[in-house]
Design a protein around this motif. Structure first.
Motif, PDB file in Angstrom:
ATOM      1  N   ARG A 350       0.773  -1.318  -0.033  1.00 26.06           N
ATOM      2  CA  ARG A 350       0.021  -0.030   0.069  1.00 26.06           C
ATOM      3  C   ARG A 350       0.808   1.187   0.164  1.00 26.06           C
ATOM      4  N   THR A 351       2.061   1.218   0.660  1.00 26.42           N
ATOM      5  CA  THR A 351       3.058   2.209   0.624  1.00 26.42           C
ATOM      6  C   THR A 351       3.819   2.449  -0.491  1.00 26.42           C
ATOM      7  N   GLY A 352       3.699   1.537  -1.727  1.00 21.94           N
ATOM      8  CA  GLY A 352       4.670   1.399  -2.649  1.00 21.94           C
ATOM      9  C   GLY A 352       5.874   0.667  -2.775  1.00 21.94           C
ATOM     10  N   ASN A 353       6.121   0.141  -1.508  1.00 22.22           N
ATOM     11  CA  ASN A 353       7.298  -0.624  -1.777  1.00 22.22           C
ATOM     12  C   ASN A 353       7.303  -2.257  -2.238  1.00 22.22           C
ATOM     13  N   PHE A 354       7.140  -2.157  -3.502  1.00 24.03           N
ATOM     14  CA  PHE A 354       6.816  -3.342  -4.381  1.00 24.03           C
ATOM     15  C   PHE A 354       7.672  -4.520  -3.879  1.00 24.03           C
ATOM     16  N   ASP A 355       9.253  -4.523  -4.128  1.00 22.73           N
ATOM     17  CA  ASP A 355       9.939  -5.392  -3.818  1.00 22.73           C
ATOM     18  C   ASP A 355      10.025  -5.922  -2.376  1.00 22.73           C
ATOM     19  N   MET A 356       9.725  -5.058  -1.403  1.00 20.51           N
ATOM     20  CA  MET A 356       9.471  -5.667  -0.010  1.00 20.51           C
ATOM     21  C   MET A 356       8.463  -6.480   0.123  1.00 20.51           C
ATOM     22  N   ALA A 357       7.168  -6.040  -0.629  1.00 20.54           N
ATOM     23  CA  ALA A 357       5.985  -6.715  -0.252  1.00 20.54           C
ATOM     24  C   ALA A 357       6.145  -7.942  -1.028  1.00 20.54           C
ATOM     25  N   MET A 358       6.630  -8.142  -2.256  1.00 22.60           N
ATOM     26  CA  MET A 358       6.895  -9.451  -2.820  1.00 22.60           C
ATOM     27  C   MET A 358       7.990 -10.238  -1.876  1.00 22.60           C
ATOM     28  N   GLU A 359       8.848  -9.833  -1.232  1.00 23.65           N
ATOM     29  CA  GLU A 359       9.622 -10.707  -0.441  1.00 23.65           C
ATOM     30  C   GLU A 359       8.911 -11.254   0.701  1.00 23.65           C
ATOM     31  N   HIS A 360       8.216 -10.343   1.404  1.00 21.48           N
ATOM     32  CA  HIS A 360       7.209 -10.726   2.669  1.00 21.48           C
ATOM     33  C   HIS A 360       6.284 -11.634   2.252  1.00 21.48           C
ATOM     34  N   HIS A 361       5.706 -11.505   1.161  1.00 24.83           N
ATOM     35  CA  HIS A 361       4.453 -12.424   0.650  1.00 24.83           C
ATOM     36  C   HIS A 361       5.285 -13.956   0.154  1.00 24.83           C
ATOM     37  N   ARG A 362       6.177 -13.661  -0.372  1.00 22.47           N
ATOM     38  CA  ARG A 362       6.949 -15.066  -0.757  1.00 22.47           C
ATOM     39  C   ARG A 362       7.398 -15.871   0.382  1.00 22.47           C
ATOM     40  N   HIS A 363       7.753 -15.198   1.554  1.00 18.83           N
ATOM     41  CA  HIS A 363       8.187 -15.796   2.838  1.00 18.83           C
ATOM     42  C   HIS A 363       7.098 -16.208   3.287  1.00 18.83           C
ATOM     43  N   ALA A 364       5.725 -15.499   3.393  1.00 17.33           N
ATOM     44  CA  ALA A 364       4.852 -16.112   4.072  1.00 17.33           C
ATOM     45  C   ALA A 364       4.199 -17.210   3.406  1.00 17.33           C
ATOM     46  N   TYR A 365       4.379 -17.287   2.124  1.00 19.73           N
ATOM     47  CA  TYR A 365       3.985 -18.471   1.342  1.00 19.73           C
ATOM     48  C   TYR A 365       4.644 -19.532   1.802  1.00 19.73           C
ATOM     49  N   GLY A 366       5.980 -19.507   1.989  1.00 23.87           N
ATOM     50  CA  GLY A 366       6.626 -20.705   2.027  1.00 23.87           C
ATOM     51  C   GLY A 366       6.395 -20.901   3.724  1.00 23.87           C
ATOM     52  N   CYS A 367       6.181 -20.293   4.491  1.00 21.07           N
ATOM     53  CA  CYS A 367       5.798 -20.825   5.898  1.00 21.07           C
ATOM     54  C   CYS A 367       4.635 -21.381   5.873  1.00 21.07           C
ATOM     55  N   TYR A 368       3.394 -20.815   5.282  1.00 19.87           N
ATOM     56  CA  TYR A 368       2.111 -21.578   5.096  1.00 19.87           C
ATOM     57  C   TYR A 368       2.434 -23.037   4.569  1.00 19.87           C
ATOM     58  N   ARG A 369       3.342 -22.844   3.510  1.00 13.08           N
ATOM     59  CA  ARG A 369       3.202 -24.255   2.786  1.00 13.08           C
ATOM     60  C   ARG A 369       3.937 -25.436   3.732  1.00 13.08           C
ATOM     61  N   LYS A 370       4.911 -24.962   4.582  1.00 11.73           N
ATOM     62  CA  LYS A 370       5.599 -25.813   5.560  1.00 11.73           C
ATOM     63  C   LYS A 370       4.611 -26.404   6.438  1.00 11.73           C
ATOM     64  N   LEU A 371       3.613 -25.342   7.023  1.00 13.14           N
ATOM     65  CA  LEU A 371       2.901 -25.800   7.689  1.00 13.14           C
ATOM     66  C   LEU A 371       1.725 -26.670   7.598  1.00 13.14           C
ATOM     67  N   GLY A 372       1.452 -26.423   6.130  1.00 13.15           N
ATOM     68  CA  GLY A 372       0.294 -27.248   5.576  1.00 13.15           C
ATOM     69  C   GLY A 372      -0.984 -26.308   5.754  1.00 13.15           C
ATOM     70  N   ASP A 373      -0.839 -25.104   5.834  1.00  8.75           N
ATOM     71  CA  ASP A 373      -1.978 -24.203   5.910  1.00  8.75           C
ATOM     72  C   ASP A 373      -2.490 -23.650   4.840  1.00  8.75           C
ATOM     73  N   ARG A 374      -3.434 -24.442   4.016  1.00  8.91           N
ATOM     74  CA  ARG A 374      -3.758 -24.242   2.665  1.00  8.91           C
ATOM     75  C   ARG A 374      -4.606 -22.787   2.604  1.00  8.91           C
ATOM     76  N   LEU A 375      -5.263 -22.431   3.557  1.00 12.98           N
ATOM     77  CA  LEU A 375      -6.108 -21.260   3.377  1.00 12.98           C
ATOM     78  C   LEU A 375      -4.713 -20.050   3.479  1.00 12.98           C
ATOM     79  N   GLY A 376      -3.971 -20.389   4.148  1.00 10.49           N
ATOM     80  CA  GLY A 376      -2.792 -19.437   4.281  1.00 10.49           C
ATOM     81  C   GLY A 376      -1.984 -19.079   2.563  1.00 10.49           C
ATOM     82  N   GLN A 377      -1.909 -20.185   2.348  1.00  4.90           N
ATOM     83  CA  GLN A 377      -1.463 -20.328   0.884  1.00  4.90           C
ATOM     84  C   GLN A 377      -1.923 -19.719  -0.052  1.00  4.90           C
ATOM     85  N   ALA A 378      -3.333 -20.057   0.030  1.00  2.00           N
ATOM     86  CA  ALA A 378      -4.410 -19.282  -0.901  1.00  2.00           C
ATOM     87  C   ALA A 378      -4.322 -17.522  -0.663  1.00  2.00           C
ATOM     88  N   GLN A 379      -4.153 -17.250   0.527  1.00  3.09           N
ATOM     89  CA  GLN A 379      -4.252 -15.770   0.937  1.00  3.09           C
ATOM     90  C   GLN A 379      -2.899 -15.115   0.122  1.00  3.09           C
TER      91      GLN A 379
END
Length: 602
Positions: A350-379
């Protein structure tokens, strides 16, 4: 006689029915004679052949096994209390509390010990279930739940809680069955198995009601409220959580009160009642602070950051999310870390820091995938798709949103399905596939309307207004945007988005005075909340408007600011388009000029 592969001094003492000093002496003698190994300080094991021979000599010793199960049940209960003090044991263990136990007084020590003994717990639950020690299986399941849930051992939690529920039902232990079903339902909810979760939690509520256990009932209602929220039934979620809050308050269970306030605040946030959400979450954070409960503080801070982000208070939201992240890191809460990474990614977006946003979301997706949290992966996939849209990677964005749509549909998550459709519709406009855009956005709007999400309806209508505008359906575009403006409520970023779109339509119509008014109001809101991308979009529209009105110097200054922002954000296509306006004085809007998309969450 030990059921697992490794054991500590205290477990050995329980088996021998001896004090730790005597047991330590015996273990040292065995070690010196190479009959036991010490793979790490204080942890012992036997070679497989020696173990088999020892078992053949020892035979069956039911009393020793019962002492061992009692030791693990009592120590696990101590550790569980350290991690979740508001959870009361479902049954009384027959044997006395062990005379000596490891120090499990803090949350961290408890978590470390539980992680070390996890394999032994699984073996003990299975043995207890098969050999008539039902109370131990039930007690271990209940005690282990906070650790298993927080640290991502979800598959093991499902196995243990399912076993405990079956054993309790066979034994006729209603309290044990109610708690096991509550924990099983909570874990099924996390893994996206919604229908069985609802069945488990509904039955748990019935059992707690029959038992007259208000605190157990409150816990089951809290999880049931979360289940209704996940399914998009917000009124039912609020009703269940409010009932749970009343029960916790009546019995002065302050930790339970804090947890319910956190969940209730999150639901209020989802229905755009930001004042109620802020009140609940602030009260929860204050309560957890008084209790010294860091996990509760982290939960409430993360959710409060989402509310503040939607209200445009990005500085406070960022500070809260960062604090929550460090608390989760300290506690080792893997799902909490993933949630906060997603929150931080949305704020950076929202504040225009797209590279950091991508990094955070990719990291979050990896965490959700390791947990087996399919809802988190979808989000996370939807979050990644929105960032890709912002940087013009539309085809990649579509792929992410389609994957998210498939997961949300598989999970039966209607609100998630609507988010994915809304994102696909928005990206279809950028790809000039207007029929597909209108189809996706119309379906998304209907789902949002049915589940009672005003903000979702507003976002769908906003993007639908953009699609109508692009197809020259001006009346349809104005109607959609006017309705969206009424629905956005306290979402200031959403208001700024609608104002810029209205300005673009009036610019195309040649109503420059109206266009100037809309762009100016949108710019003021975007600047006040610090939404960099929305500021640039408003400057772009207002600058073009002023140039067309003959106020060339003012218009060029705004266009220059917008171009600089777009270049800084890596949006070179937008920057190049606006640069043309800086070097000529057009007499009307350019045909390729379409409403620029904002990056607000649906």
């Amino acid at each position: 006689m030990h059921l697992g592969t490794e054991f500590d001094l205290y477990a050995a003492a329980a088996l021998d029915d001896a004090d730790p000093d005597e047991t330590r002496f015996n273990l040292d003698a065995l070690y010196l004679n190479h009959l036991v190994e010490e793979p790490s300080p204080g942890r012992y094991r036997q070679h497989d052949l020696i173990r088999q021979y020892a078992v053949s000599l020892a035979g069956e010793d039911a009393a020793a096994v019962a002492r061992l199960l009692g030791y693990y049940a009592h120590t696990a209960a101590e550790a569980g209390t350290a991690m979740a003090a508001h959870r009361k044991p479902p049954c009384v263990i027959a044997f006395d509390r062990p005379a000596t136990m490891p120090d499990l007084s803090s949350d961290r020590r408890a978590a470390e010990w539980l992680a070390t003994e996890l394999v032994n717990f699984t073996v003990c639950v299975d043995h207890a279930a098969m050999h008539g020690y039902a109370e131990y299986a039930i007690s271990l399941s209940h005690a282990l739940h906070p650790f298993l849930r927080r640290h991502g051992h979800w598959d093991r939690a499902l196995e243990i809680h399912r076993t405990a529920a079956q054993v309790a039902h066979r034994k006729g232990c209603a309290a044990g069955e109610a708690w096991a079903l509550t924990d099983l339902g909570a874990m099924r909810l996390l893994t996206g198995d919604y229908e069985p979760a609802m069945t488990n939690l509904t039955r748990a509520c019935e059992l707690f009601g029959e038992l007259g256990d208000p605190l157990g009932h409150a816990q089951a209602l809290t999880e049931l409220g979360r289940a209704h929220y996940r399914r998009g039934d917000y009124p039912a979620a609020i009703a269940n959580l409010t009932h749970a809050l009343k029960l916790f308050d009546e019995h002065r269970e302050r930790l339970g009160t804090g947890h319910v306030l956190t969940e209730l605040g999150h639901v209020y946030y989802r229905v755009e009642n930001f004042d109620a959400a802020t009140t609940c979450l602030t009260e929860a954070y204050t309560l957890f602070g008084k209790l010294g409960h860091h996990l509760g503080q982290a939960h409430s801070l993360d959710r409060l950051a989402n509310v503040r982000g939607r209200s445009g208070d990005y500085a406070e939201a960022g500070a809260g999310a960062t604090r929550a992240y460090h608390l989760y890191l300290e506690l080792g809460d893997r799902q909490g870390l993933a949630h906060t990474l997603a929150t931080m990614g949305r704020l950076q977006h929202r504040t225009g820091n797209f590279d950091m946003a991508m990094e955070h979301h990719r990291h979050a997706y990896g965490c959700y995938r390791k947990l087996g949290d399919r809802l988190g992966q979808a989000q996370s996939l939807n979050n990644l798709g929105r960032v890709l849209h912002s940087v013009g990677e539309y085809e990649d964005a579509v792929r992410k949103h389609h994957r998210a749509l498939a997961l949300h549909t598989e999970l039966g998550d209607r609100i998630g399905r609507a988010h994915s459709l809304c994102n696909l519709g928005r990206t279809a406009v950028a790809l000039e596939d207007y029929p597909a855009s209108i189809t996706c956005l119309s379906e998304a709007y209907e789902i949002y309307r049915e589940v009672g999400s005003p903000n979702g309806q507003a976002n769908a209508l906003t993007y639908l207004g953009g699609a109508r505008h692009a197809t020259a359906d001006i009346d349809g575009a104005l109607a959609a945007l006017g309705q969206a403006r009424q629905l956005f409520g306290g979402d200031r970023a959403g208001h700024a988005e609608v104002l810029c779109r209205l300005g673009s339509i009036h610019l195309d119509l040649g109503d420059l005075a109206a266009a100037e008014g809309y762009f100016t109001e949108g710019l003021d809101i975007a600047a006040e909340i610090g939404a960099v991308m929305s500021v640039a979009d408003a400057q772009s529209g207002l600058g073009r408007c002023l140039v067309m009105m003959g106020r060339v110097e003012e218009g060029h200054a705004l266009l220059g600011d917008a171009v600089a922002t777009y270049r800084r954000l890596g949006l070179l296509g937008r920057a190049c388009f606006l640069s043309g306006w800086k070097h000529e004085t057009p007499s009307g809007p350019k045909p390729e000029d379409r409403t620029l998309d904002s990056e607000e969450d649906p």
